[in-house]
Scaffold this motif. Sequence first.
Motif, PDB file in Angstrom:
ATOM      1  N   THR A   1       0.831  -1.204   0.000  1.00 17.22           N
ATOM      2  CA  THR A   1       0.000   0.000   0.000  1.00 17.22           C
ATOM      3  C   THR A   1       0.868   1.258   0.000  1.00 17.22           C
ATOM      4  O   THR A   1       2.040   1.227   0.372  1.00 17.22           O
ATOM      5  CB  THR A   1      -0.910   0.054   1.236  1.00 17.22           C
ATOM      6  N   VAL A   2       0.226   2.338  -0.383  1.00 18.53           N
ATOM      7  CA  VAL A   2       0.848   3.666  -0.314  1.00 18.53           C
ATOM      8  C   VAL A   2       1.413   3.924   1.080  1.00 18.53           C
ATOM      9  O   VAL A   2       2.542   4.373   1.241  1.00 18.53           O
ATOM     10  CB  VAL A   2      -0.213   4.739  -0.683  1.00 18.53           C
ATOM     11  N   GLY A   3       0.609   3.621   2.091  1.00 18.08           N
ATOM     12  CA  GLY A   3       1.026   3.892   3.468  1.00 18.08           C
ATOM     13  C   GLY A   3       2.276   3.124   3.865  1.00 18.08           C
ATOM     14  O   GLY A   3       3.140   3.650   4.584  1.00 18.08           O
ATOM     15  N   GLN A   4       2.402   1.894   3.377  1.00 20.18           N
ATOM     16  CA  GLN A   4       3.610   1.116   3.711  1.00 20.18           C
ATOM     17  C   GLN A   4       4.857   1.750   3.114  1.00 20.18           C
ATOM     18  O   GLN A   4       5.915   1.790   3.747  1.00 20.18           O
ATOM     19  CB  GLN A   4       3.440  -0.323   3.209  1.00 20.18           C
ATOM     20  N   ILE A   5       4.719   2.226   1.915  1.00 18.46           N
ATOM     21  CA  ILE A   5       5.871   2.868   1.260  1.00 18.46           C
ATOM     22  C   ILE A   5       6.223   4.170   1.982  1.00 18.46           C
ATOM     23  O   ILE A   5       7.390   4.437   2.286  1.00 18.46           O
ATOM     24  CB  ILE A   5       5.564   3.109  -0.232  1.00 18.46           C
ATOM     25  N   MET A   6       5.194   4.968   2.253  1.00 11.79           N
ATOM     26  CA  MET A   6       5.426   6.231   2.968  1.00 11.79           C
ATOM     27  C   MET A   6       6.132   5.973   4.299  1.00 11.79           C
ATOM     28  O   MET A   6       7.127   6.621   4.623  1.00 11.79           O
ATOM     29  CB  MET A   6       4.092   6.935   3.239  1.00 11.79           C
ATOM     30  N   ASP A   7       5.590   5.029   5.051  1.00 14.95           N
ATOM     31  CA  ASP A   7       6.122   4.789   6.395  1.00 14.95           C
ATOM     32  C   ASP A   7       7.579   4.330   6.369  1.00 14.95           C
ATOM     33  O   ASP A   7       8.373   4.722   7.222  1.00 14.95           O
ATOM     34  CB  ASP A   7       5.262   3.746   7.126  1.00 14.95           C
ATOM     35  N   LEU A   8       7.900   3.499   5.384  1.00 11.56           N
ATOM     36  CA  LEU A   8       9.279   3.005   5.307  1.00 11.56           C
ATOM     37  C   LEU A   8      10.250   4.143   5.010  1.00 11.56           C
ATOM     38  O   LEU A   8      11.361   4.186   5.549  1.00 11.56           O
ATOM     39  CB  LEU A   8       9.396   1.918   4.224  1.00 11.56           C
ATOM     40  N   PHE A   9       9.819   5.071   4.165  1.00 10.56           N
ATOM     41  CA  PHE A   9      10.699   6.203   3.880  1.00 10.56           C
ATOM     42  C   PHE A   9      10.775   7.157   5.069  1.00 10.56           C
ATOM     43  O   PHE A   9      11.854   7.576   5.487  1.00 10.56           O
ATOM     44  CB  PHE A   9      10.247   6.969   2.629  1.00 10.56           C
TER      45      PHE A   9
ATOM     46  N   SER B   1      -5.648   7.838  -0.827  1.00  6.55           N
ATOM     47  CA  SER B   1      -5.464   7.467   0.582  1.00  6.55           C
ATOM     48  C   SER B   1      -4.307   6.485   0.776  1.00  6.55           C
ATOM     49  O   SER B   1      -3.829   5.863  -0.170  1.00  6.55           O
ATOM     50  CB  SER B   1      -6.749   6.840   1.128  1.00  6.55           C
ATOM     51  N   ARG B   2      -3.893   6.384   2.011  1.00  7.39           N
ATOM     52  CA  ARG B   2      -2.777   5.514   2.410  1.00  7.39           C
ATOM     53  C   ARG B   2      -3.011   4.050   2.044  1.00  7.39           C
ATOM     54  O   ARG B   2      -2.051   3.287   1.885  1.00  7.39           O
ATOM     55  CB  ARG B   2      -2.614   5.547   3.937  1.00  7.39           C
ATOM     56  N   ASP B   3      -4.265   3.664   1.984  1.00 10.85           N
ATOM     57  CA  ASP B   3      -4.575   2.242   1.883  1.00 10.85           C
ATOM     58  C   ASP B   3      -4.654   1.713   0.463  1.00 10.85           C
ATOM     59  O   ASP B   3      -4.872   0.519   0.247  1.00 10.85           O
ATOM     60  CB  ASP B   3      -5.905   1.974   2.599  1.00 10.85           C
ATOM     61  N   VAL B   4      -4.490   2.610  -0.478  1.00  7.42           N
ATOM     62  CA  VAL B   4      -4.538   2.173  -1.875  1.00  7.42           C
ATOM     63  C   VAL B   4      -3.353   1.249  -2.162  1.00  7.42           C
ATOM     64  O   VAL B   4      -2.217   1.522  -1.754  1.00  7.42           O
ATOM     65  CB  VAL B   4      -4.504   3.394  -2.819  1.00  7.42           C
ATOM     66  N   VAL B   5      -3.621   0.168  -2.844  1.00  8.76           N
ATOM     67  CA  VAL B   5      -2.567  -0.771  -3.241  1.00  8.76           C
ATOM     68  C   VAL B   5      -1.875  -0.225  -4.478  1.00  8.76           C
ATOM     69  O   VAL B   5      -2.517   0.169  -5.448  1.00  8.76           O
ATOM     70  CB  VAL B   5      -3.160  -2.161  -3.521  1.00  8.76           C
ATOM     71  N   VAL B   6      -0.574  -0.228  -4.428  1.00  6.02           N
ATOM     72  CA  VAL B   6       0.215   0.444  -5.457  1.00  6.02           C
ATOM     73  C   VAL B   6       0.394  -0.450  -6.678  1.00  6.02           C
ATOM     74  O   VAL B   6       0.862  -1.581  -6.565  1.00  6.02           O
ATOM     75  CB  VAL B   6       1.581   0.864  -4.870  1.00  6.02           C
ATOM     76  N   THR B   7       0.039   0.095  -7.844  1.00  2.00           N
ATOM     77  CA  THR B   7       0.216  -0.648  -9.099  1.00  2.00           C
ATOM     78  C   THR B   7       1.516  -0.254  -9.805  1.00  2.00           C
ATOM     79  O   THR B   7       2.002  -0.969 -10.681  1.00  2.00           O
ATOM     80  CB  THR B   7      -0.948  -0.356 -10.061  1.00  2.00           C
ATOM     81  N   GLY B   8       2.036   0.886  -9.438  1.00  2.00           N
ATOM     82  CA  GLY B   8       3.261   1.404 -10.037  1.00  2.00           C
ATOM     83  C   GLY B   8       3.491   2.791  -9.468  1.00  2.00           C
ATOM     84  O   GLY B   8       2.557   3.427  -8.955  1.00  2.00           O
TER      85      GLY B   8
ATOM     86  N   ASN C   1       0.151   2.859 -16.016  1.00  2.00           N
ATOM     87  CA  ASN C   1      -0.604   2.113 -15.011  1.00  2.00           C
ATOM     88  C   ASN C   1       0.024   2.262 -13.624  1.00  2.00           C
ATOM     89  O   ASN C   1       0.035   1.345 -12.814  1.00  2.00           O
ATOM     90  CB  ASN C   1      -0.730   0.632 -15.384  1.00  2.00           C
ATOM     91  N   ALA C   2       0.548   3.442 -13.369  1.00  2.00           N
ATOM     92  CA  ALA C   2       1.129   3.743 -12.046  1.00  2.00           C
ATOM     93  C   ALA C   2       0.129   4.619 -11.299  1.00  2.00           C
ATOM     94  O   ALA C   2      -0.221   5.699 -11.772  1.00  2.00           O
ATOM     95  CB  ALA C   2       2.458   4.472 -12.212  1.00  2.00           C
ATOM     96  N   ASN C   3      -0.341   4.133 -10.164  1.00  2.00           N
ATOM     97  CA  ASN C   3      -1.372   4.899  -9.442  1.00  2.00           C
ATOM     98  C   ASN C   3      -0.826   5.672  -8.245  1.00  2.00           C
ATOM     99  O   ASN C   3      -1.592   6.174  -7.431  1.00  2.00           O
ATOM    100  CB  ASN C   3      -2.515   3.965  -9.006  1.00  2.00           C
ATOM    101  N   PHE C   4       0.499   5.733  -8.124  1.00  2.00           N
ATOM    102  CA  PHE C   4       1.095   6.448  -6.984  1.00  2.00           C
ATOM    103  C   PHE C   4       2.175   7.395  -7.505  1.00  2.00           C
ATOM    104  O   PHE C   4       3.184   6.935  -8.069  1.00  2.00           O
ATOM    105  CB  PHE C   4       1.687   5.430  -5.997  1.00  2.00           C
ATOM    106  N   ILE C   5       1.912   8.686  -7.332  1.00  2.00           N
ATOM    107  CA  ILE C   5       2.891   9.704  -7.727  1.00  2.00           C
ATOM    108  C   ILE C   5       3.514  10.284  -6.460  1.00  2.00           C
ATOM    109  O   ILE C   5       2.803  10.741  -5.564  1.00  2.00           O
ATOM    110  CB  ILE C   5       2.228  10.833  -8.547  1.00  2.00           C
ATOM    111  N   ILE C   6       4.813  10.231  -6.404  1.00  2.00           N
ATOM    112  CA  ILE C   6       5.534  10.862  -5.292  1.00  2.00           C
ATOM    113  C   ILE C   6       6.188  12.115  -5.855  1.00  2.00           C
ATOM    114  O   ILE C   6       7.127  12.037  -6.660  1.00  2.00           O
ATOM    115  CB  ILE C   6       6.583   9.914  -4.689  1.00  2.00           C
ATOM    116  N   ALA C   7       5.645  13.262  -5.464  1.00  2.00           N
ATOM    117  CA  ALA C   7       6.107  14.551  -5.987  1.00  2.00           C
ATOM    118  C   ALA C   7       6.849  15.301  -4.892  1.00  2.00           C
ATOM    119  O   ALA C   7       6.539  15.171  -3.711  1.00  2.00           O
ATOM    120  CB  ALA C   7       4.924  15.372  -6.478  1.00  2.00           C
TER     121      ALA C   7
END
Lengths: 310, 310
Positions: free
Chosen positions: B51-59, B79-86, B105-111
């Motif tokens: 999930t988005v939240g897992q990636i955020m938290d690890l960073f 939201s944090r709970d979305v499963v990341v496709t890319g 097909n990437a649903n998570f943008i880190i800007a």
Amino acid sequence: MPRENNTSINRRKFIAQVATAAGSAVVLASPFAGFAAGFSAGTMPVQERITVGQIMDLFIKQAPGAPFSNTVDTLKSGSRDVVVTGIVTTMFATVEVIRKAIALNANFIIAHEPTFYNHTDETAWLEKDDVYRYKAALLKKHNIVVWRNHDYIHGVKPDGVRKGLVDQLGWQRFEDSNHVIYNLSPAMTLKALIGNLKQKLNIEAVRYIGDPEQQCKKVLLLPGAYGGKNQIQSIGNTQPDVLVCGEVSEWETAEYVRDARAAGKQLSLIVLGHIVSEEPGSEFMAKWLQEKFPAIKTTHIPTGSSLSFL
Amino acid sequence: MPRENNTSINRRKFIAQVATAAGSAVVLASPFAGFAAGFSAGTMPVQERITVGQIMDLFIKQAPGAPFSNTVDTLKSGSRDVVVTGIVTTMFATVEVIRKAIALNANFIIAHEPTFYNHTDETAWLEKDDVYRYKAALLKKHNIVVWRNHDYIHGVKPDGVRKGLVDQLGWQRFEDSNHVIYNLSPAMTLKALIGNLKQKLNIEAVRYIGDPEQQCKKVLLLPGAYGGKNQIQSIGNTQPDVLVCGEVSEWETAEYVRDARAAGKQLSLIVLGHIVSEEPGSEFMAKWLQEKFPAIKTTHIPTGSSLSFL
């Protein structure tokens, strides 16, 4: 040595002495107080013994709602009571401008922008900075008064900076009743508009967003650093072909314009540079002073852009 | 249809479904909750259901003092709970970048920077703005999550943006222990330094103050828009030959540098542009993600400068 030319109460208020180049200007607390101080050899005619405060007050009272309770238009150096030997108008009281003012025997600089590198001219954080100390000492040594005229010159009707700029561009006939939109006739391409602005305002280069071949008719003109939110809201309210402004933050207006274009809007942006976009306001101020105080020598010294392009 | 590959509690935490392109990603409140929802045909291997939240938290947990109580590093969409496709890393989640993310097909943008044209991404003032509405609707329609990673990427040790930039410049060997000064060896002229920076960072043009022939050895490198006061204080503390930065306000650092030169100091300024000065930070972020989450496709999409020169 100065002498008292007239003893009438009315004229006494204007009697003051010219400060020596190296000494402090002395306030005439009473008509005779000045006699106790040291004077330079020359005496100005009575009519010309005008203080900084008198000039400030005459300009300020033109602005609706003046005096403003919260303004950055304060004295950055010297005091209201200094008798003016000459005036310099400029965008910034830079070290170079201060030196030119000294050479002109002008002890009053009216600048549009801050003297000490922040909007409110706070200096506590600069007390140990050698550039600040150099500049502050230069001003003090030569008894130079610096007044920032920002809020008031924008507050008069019409806005003095805008009037100066529009006069220089020759765009009076294009001005919309909202005073921010200019309907160019005929329309011109973005590239031609940029060329026109560079030539009329003597600009080395501009930054821009847009298709150089896009036709521009409706121009939103916002000189200076109007703020991202204000710029964006003005775009929303007026729906121009192009915003012409002085300065932007990259993460605000520039990104808005980029997204607007990606969303299909025909919106361009020209960033002139803050200084070149408002320099005509100091020319406007010089003309006002020459009209109101013809006996005082007023000189407009263009600050010029600080930044070059490579 | 997805199936449960493993029932161990440990792995269940990572089980989630890939959202359909048009539908909302669904949170796995319990390991089995997902079964009640509609799924796309494909299922990612269990290890990749992140999930988005897992990636955020690890960073985030890498940054000393994290989590920060006051930060702009919030979700701007989704939201944090979305499963990341890319994942897409970039400086700005522009409309163009969002479209590219959708195509990937990437649903998570880190800007790194704001999405909605102001530092805190306030949107109430934009509710009726058609550009904002277009962008917000695009994000919503395609279930794109946008996270701003600004304070945390600057907060890790070393600063991720600086590391990305210094790596791209090849300046690691010049870095002083204070991590802001780079002692070039050999020294080069300001003109040569500008040429070097333009070439290495792929910049069209820079703005600068200084003598192109001045020798530059001690470089103060402050990417992004560090703020006038911070830039000026850093100059005071380090006394460099040249400040290389991303963005300035004309009335702050640029005027300070101009006055410093007039006062006799050998100080120059190079303004790279905000975006180009920090773009390598998004490259750094992409590398981190590829290392930590190798099963998720991560793409760095350079935003590129919004502004051209003419």
